[in-house]
Design a protein around this motif. Structure first.
Motif, PDB file in Angstrom:
ATOM      1  N   SER A 191      -3.664   2.435  -6.177  1.00 44.17           N
ATOM      2  CA  SER A 191      -3.954   3.756  -5.630  1.00 44.17           C
ATOM      3  C   SER A 191      -2.660   4.550  -5.499  1.00 44.17           C
ATOM      4  N   SER A 192      -2.803   5.851  -5.212  1.00 45.27           N
ATOM      5  CA  SER A 192      -1.624   6.713  -5.155  1.00 45.27           C
ATOM      6  C   SER A 192      -0.623   6.253  -4.108  1.00 45.27           C
ATOM      7  N   CYS A 193      -1.121   5.763  -2.990  1.00 40.60           N
ATOM      8  CA  CYS A 193      -0.226   5.298  -1.931  1.00 40.60           C
ATOM      9  C   CYS A 193       0.463   3.991  -2.307  1.00 40.60           C
ATOM     10  N   SER A 194      -0.223   3.157  -3.089  1.00 37.89           N
ATOM     11  CA  SER A 194       0.272   1.809  -3.375  1.00 37.89           C
ATOM     12  C   SER A 194       1.176   1.725  -4.596  1.00 37.89           C
ATOM     13  N   ARG A 195       1.137   2.707  -5.466  1.00 43.07           N
ATOM     14  CA  ARG A 195       1.864   2.603  -6.737  1.00 43.07           C
ATOM     15  C   ARG A 195       3.364   2.359  -6.572  1.00 43.07           C
ATOM     16  N   PRO A 196       4.038   3.001  -5.608  1.00 45.60           N
ATOM     17  CA  PRO A 196       5.484   2.714  -5.484  1.00 45.60           C
ATOM     18  C   PRO A 196       5.784   1.272  -5.076  1.00 45.60           C
ATOM     19  N   TYR A 197       4.787   0.562  -4.548  1.00 45.03           N
ATOM     20  CA  TYR A 197       5.010  -0.798  -4.064  1.00 45.03           C
ATOM     21  C   TYR A 197       4.293  -1.853  -4.909  1.00 45.03           C
ATOM     22  N   PHE A 198       3.914  -1.516  -6.129  1.00 41.97           N
ATOM     23  CA  PHE A 198       3.175  -2.461  -6.943  1.00 41.97           C
ATOM     24  C   PHE A 198       4.005  -3.721  -7.185  1.00 41.97           C
TER      25      PHE A 198
END
Length: 365
Positions: A191-198
């Motif tokens: 999701s948009s919120c999770s992408r930087p922390y994949f």
């Protein structure tokens, strides 16, 4: 008509008197010379409003004209040097411990510094003695002489000493079961919120602190569970990290299983006969099996180790991990669980090593 002393005449006007000398009629106090500032003309000792204002102005000027003595800057210089020393030590430690399993640079630095004492650079009132001694021990080599009564606690110790003195070596397969909050949790959401922390850990490592400080709302969304299902919220997927790295170090420099793994490696263990059974410690035991098939995977791993080496496994548990293993031993023999039968534990598990566990649970406070 009357005559004056010069012989001239002065005409007297009827009904008007000659002008009097005004100064002659003034009081003596008014005709005198001006007095000093702050003293009334009439000699009274009571200051007027103008006098009070003048006195305040004089006091202000006196304060501004006071010549201050130069401040000694010796203490400031010592604090400055101390700050540089602490900053360098912190930076070096952070860089060298990016991969905590590689301590080669630390050892070289210890050899170079030798008897160097950090406390000589620090002011006496800067830090507690214990902290200064800890920094000195980090930079100075360990001079402890290994022996039966005084085991060294350095790298891969005391296993290396035990190998030399007692000839210890690996035998049974080892499975490490961590405790609560020990296993790292990484994001698998897109999701948009999770992408930087994949595929980055939102529990453990410095990424956790970065997310808490800079993206707290997103971090909370990942860590919390759905109140109805007890599983992940919609569009959020947080899973336990896998492998020995999952719980060896919580953050840089803070080891959990790292030292145990080093010592087991000194006995001859590697990733073929040593494993770490990490799990999502937020979930209930039932949900661990329902979502992640945790206990089924653990059962298969133990059975495979027995077939590969013809030897049973030793389970090393820590804290909450002791209760996880207790639940597993009942689950694996149950017909509603692993369906291994009443003899499964005796056939597959050699021993259980409990490290600070709570087999009887913990009381509520």
């Amino acid at each position: 008509m009357s005559k004056d002393s010069d012989g001239g005449s002065v005409r007297q006007r009827k009904g008007k008197a000659q002008p009097k000398d005004v100064a002659a009629d003034r009081p003596e106090a008014e005709t005198g010379t001006p007095t000093a500032i702050g003293t009334p003309r009439n000699g009274s000792s009571t200051p007027t409003m103008v006098t009070q204002a003048t006195m305040v102005t004089q006091a202000t000027l006196e304060k501004q004209l006071v010549i201050r003595q130069p401040v000694k800057r010796v203490k400031r210089r010592r604090w400055f040097v101390a700050g540089i020393a602490i900053g360098v030590v912190t930076a070096v430690a952070t860089i060298l411990y990016v991969n905590p399993t590689q301590n080669t640079h630390i050892n070289r630095m210890q050899e170079v510094l030798g008897d160097f004492d950090v406390s000589t650079l620090l002011p006496d009132s800067l830090l507690p003695d214990d902290f200064v001694q800890d920094i000195s021990r980090l930079l100075a080599p360990d001079k402890t002489t290994p022996g039966p009564a005084n085991r060294s606690t350095g790298e891969f110790e005391p296993a290396l000493t035990l190998v030399e003195e007692e000839g210890l070596a690996k035998k049974h397969n080892v499975i490490l079961v961590p405790g609560i909050i020990s296993s790292g949790l990484e994001s698998w959401s897109t999701s948009s919120c999770s992408r930087p922390y994949f595929r980055q850990r939102l529990w453990g490592t410095s990424t956790m602190f970065k997310a808490i400080l800079l993206d707290k709302e997103c971090w909370v969304q990942h860590m919390m569970l759905d109140k109805k299902t007890g599983l992940d919220p919609p569009e959020i997927k947080l899973r336990a990290a896998q492998g020995l790295d999952a719980a060896d170090y919580f953050i840089t420099g803070y080891w959990i299983w790292g030292k145990a793994i080093e010592n087991l490696a000194a006995l001859g263990y590697d990733s073929n006969d040593m494993a770490l059974a990490s799990y999502d410690w937020r979930l209930s035991y039932h949900d661990l099996e329902r979502r992640d098939q945790y206990f089924s995977r653990l059962q298969s791993q133990i059975e495979m180790a027995l077939r590969a080496s013809n030897r049973k496994s030793v389970l090393v548990t820590h804290s909450m991990g002791s209760q996880v293993v207790q639940y597993f031993m009942k689950w694996v023999e149950s017909a509603q669980g692993g369906n291994g039968g009443a003899q499964w534990v005796d056939r597959h598990i050699e021993a259980i090593v409990n490290l600070a566990g709570s087999p009887l649970g913990v009381p509520k406070t």
